[in-house]
Design an enzyme around this catalytic site. Structure first.
Site, PDB file in Angstrom:
ATOM      1  N   ASP A  71       0.820  -1.209   0.000  1.00 36.76           N
ATOM      2  CA  ASP A  71       0.000   0.000   0.000  1.00 36.76           C
ATOM      3  C   ASP A  71       0.857   1.263   0.000  1.00 36.76           C
ATOM      4  O   ASP A  71       2.012   1.255   0.424  1.00 36.76           O
ATOM      5  CB  ASP A  71      -0.864   0.054   1.269  1.00 36.76           C
ATOM      6  CG  ASP A  71      -1.900  -1.051   1.329  1.00 36.76           C
ATOM      7  OD1 ASP A  71      -1.926  -1.899   0.427  1.00 36.76           O
ATOM      8  OD2 ASP A  71      -2.672  -1.051   2.301  1.00 36.76           O
ATOM      9  N   HIS A 122      -6.180   2.745  -3.866  1.00 36.30           N
ATOM     10  CA  HIS A 122      -6.056   3.058  -2.435  1.00 36.30           C
ATOM     11  C   HIS A 122      -6.568   4.474  -2.184  1.00 36.30           C
ATOM     12  O   HIS A 122      -6.109   5.154  -1.272  1.00 36.30           O
ATOM     13  CB  HIS A 122      -4.589   2.904  -2.021  1.00 36.30           C
ATOM     14  CG  HIS A 122      -4.372   2.739  -0.545  1.00 36.30           C
ATOM     15  ND1 HIS A 122      -5.218   2.042   0.290  1.00 36.30           N
ATOM     16  CD2 HIS A 122      -3.365   3.192   0.278  1.00 36.30           C
ATOM     17  CE1 HIS A 122      -4.743   2.064   1.529  1.00 36.30           C
ATOM     18  NE2 HIS A 122      -3.637   2.768   1.544  1.00 36.30           N
ATOM     19  N   HIS A 126      -5.854   9.304   0.079  1.00 38.95           N
ATOM     20  CA  HIS A 126      -5.536   8.570   1.310  1.00 38.95           C
ATOM     21  C   HIS A 126      -6.075   9.237   2.570  1.00 38.95           C
ATOM     22  O   HIS A 126      -5.417   9.298   3.610  1.00 38.95           O
ATOM     23  CB  HIS A 126      -4.020   8.363   1.448  1.00 38.95           C
ATOM     24  CG  HIS A 126      -3.651   7.190   2.322  1.00 38.95           C
ATOM     25  ND1 HIS A 126      -3.413   7.302   3.662  1.00 38.95           N
ATOM     26  CD2 HIS A 126      -3.507   5.881   2.036  1.00 38.95           C
ATOM     27  CE1 HIS A 126      -3.113   6.116   4.176  1.00 38.95           C
ATOM     28  NE2 HIS A 126      -3.170   5.224   3.194  1.00 38.95           N
ATOM     29  N   HIS A 216       3.882  -2.213   2.846  1.00 41.24           N
ATOM     30  CA  HIS A 216       3.826  -0.837   2.318  1.00 41.24           C
ATOM     31  C   HIS A 216       5.063  -0.486   1.500  1.00 41.24           C
ATOM     32  O   HIS A 216       6.166  -0.912   1.822  1.00 41.24           O
ATOM     33  CB  HIS A 216       3.724   0.160   3.478  1.00 41.24           C
ATOM     34  CG  HIS A 216       2.503  -0.004   4.309  1.00 41.24           C
ATOM     35  ND1 HIS A 216       2.437  -0.913   5.339  1.00 41.24           N
ATOM     36  CD2 HIS A 216       1.289   0.592   4.254  1.00 41.24           C
ATOM     37  CE1 HIS A 216       1.241  -0.862   5.895  1.00 41.24           C
ATOM     38  NE2 HIS A 216       0.513   0.045   5.260  1.00 41.24           N
TER      39      HIS A 216
HETATM   40 ZN   LIG Z   1      -2.514   3.263   3.197  1.00 41.29          ZN
END
Ligand SMILES: [Zn+2]
Length: 267
Positions: A71, A122, A126, A216
């Site tokens: 992510d 995503h 964010h 991530h």
């Molecule tokens: Zn995130």
């Protein structure tokens, strides 16, 4: 158990927003079907019987196959090195990208696609749905898919809501944008930010058939709002430093890696 933790959080959010119709079931289930039509009445007039799958596990019937997901990218700082690490083992993963960063780093996005990885949404900026209006949530979801399509030519199949926080508006926006919601069942655990050895030990022991691993390759909004978050950089670096050894141990245990889309059939 991270999965129990997730279930608890979802139940809490559902309670906090007075959502009914979402029964949290056995942790052995690989997904739940949220009754979007029933929830829609709290954000719009139209009723329907649409449902939306929320995935955090592939069916255990896939055997020793799992999905790695990353992510908060793409970033110059982390994504290219991660691609090299995955390439060394011929592993295909799923990258949940932030639309604002897709627009900043289109070359990195194209490299991710060229290497055979899958790209998921995503959101554009964010922001957690927990602090947004329904209209803001919809806008962030749609702009996220739009930016990915502009660079790759393909609209994503998956939405991973920032922080995994889901509200009624998230589900309605996802359903209306033909997105499926994908969470995760394993992550770095509770290791200290800079303790890559502890992250590695936790990851190495966390897989089971159908796991979706959440890691991530970015640092969220601090990439472009204010200054880059040094603590988050340390935390991310520990995850990615732990990855090569984790990959070795997973492969030695017989696990194989697929994109989410390859692992979970379309409904
Ligand atoms: Zn995130």
């Amino acid at each position: 158990m991270e999965r129990r933790g997730f279930l608890g959080r979802l139940a809490l959010l559902a309670g906090a927003t007075a959502i009914s119709g979402f029964a949290v079931g056995s942790v052995e289930d690989d997904h739940r079907s949220a009754d979007v039509g029933r929830w829609r009445s709290s954000v719009g007039a139209q009723m329907s019987t649409d449902t939306l799958p929320i995935r955090w596990f592939a069916p255990a019937s896939v055997g020793r196959q799992v999905a790695l997901t990353f992510d908060d990218g793409p970033t110059e700082l982390f994504t290219p090195g991660l691609l090299d690490a995955l390439d060394r083992h011929g592993i295909r993963a799923t990258f949940f990208m932030i639309g604002a960063l897709v627009e900043r780093h289109p070359d990195v996005v194209r490299r991710v696609v060229a290497a055979g990885h899958e790209i998921g949404n995503h959101t554009y900026d964010h922001v957690s749905a927990a602090v947004q209006t329904a209209e803001q949530v919809r806008d962030g979801v749609l702009r996220g898919s739009d930016s990915i399509e502009r660079v790759t030519g393909t609209r994503p199949r998956w939405l991973r809501p920032p922080r995994g926080e889901i509200t009624t508006a998230t589900l309605v926006a996802a359903r209306d944008a033909a997105l499926e919601v994908a969470l995760w069942s394993a992550n770095r655990g509770n290791a200290a930010d800079d303790d890559s050895a502890a992250v590695g030990r936790h990851l190495a022991s966390s897989l089971r058939p159908g796991s979706v691993v959440g890691l991530h390759d970015g640092i969220g909004r601090s990439s472009w709002v204010g200054h880059p978050d040094r603590q988050l950089i340390t935390r991310r670096r520990a995850e990615l430093d732990a990855l090569p050894n984790a990959l070795e141990s997973w492969l030695a245990a017989g696990y194989r890696f697929q994109t989410l889309g390859a692992l979970i059939p379309s409904p």
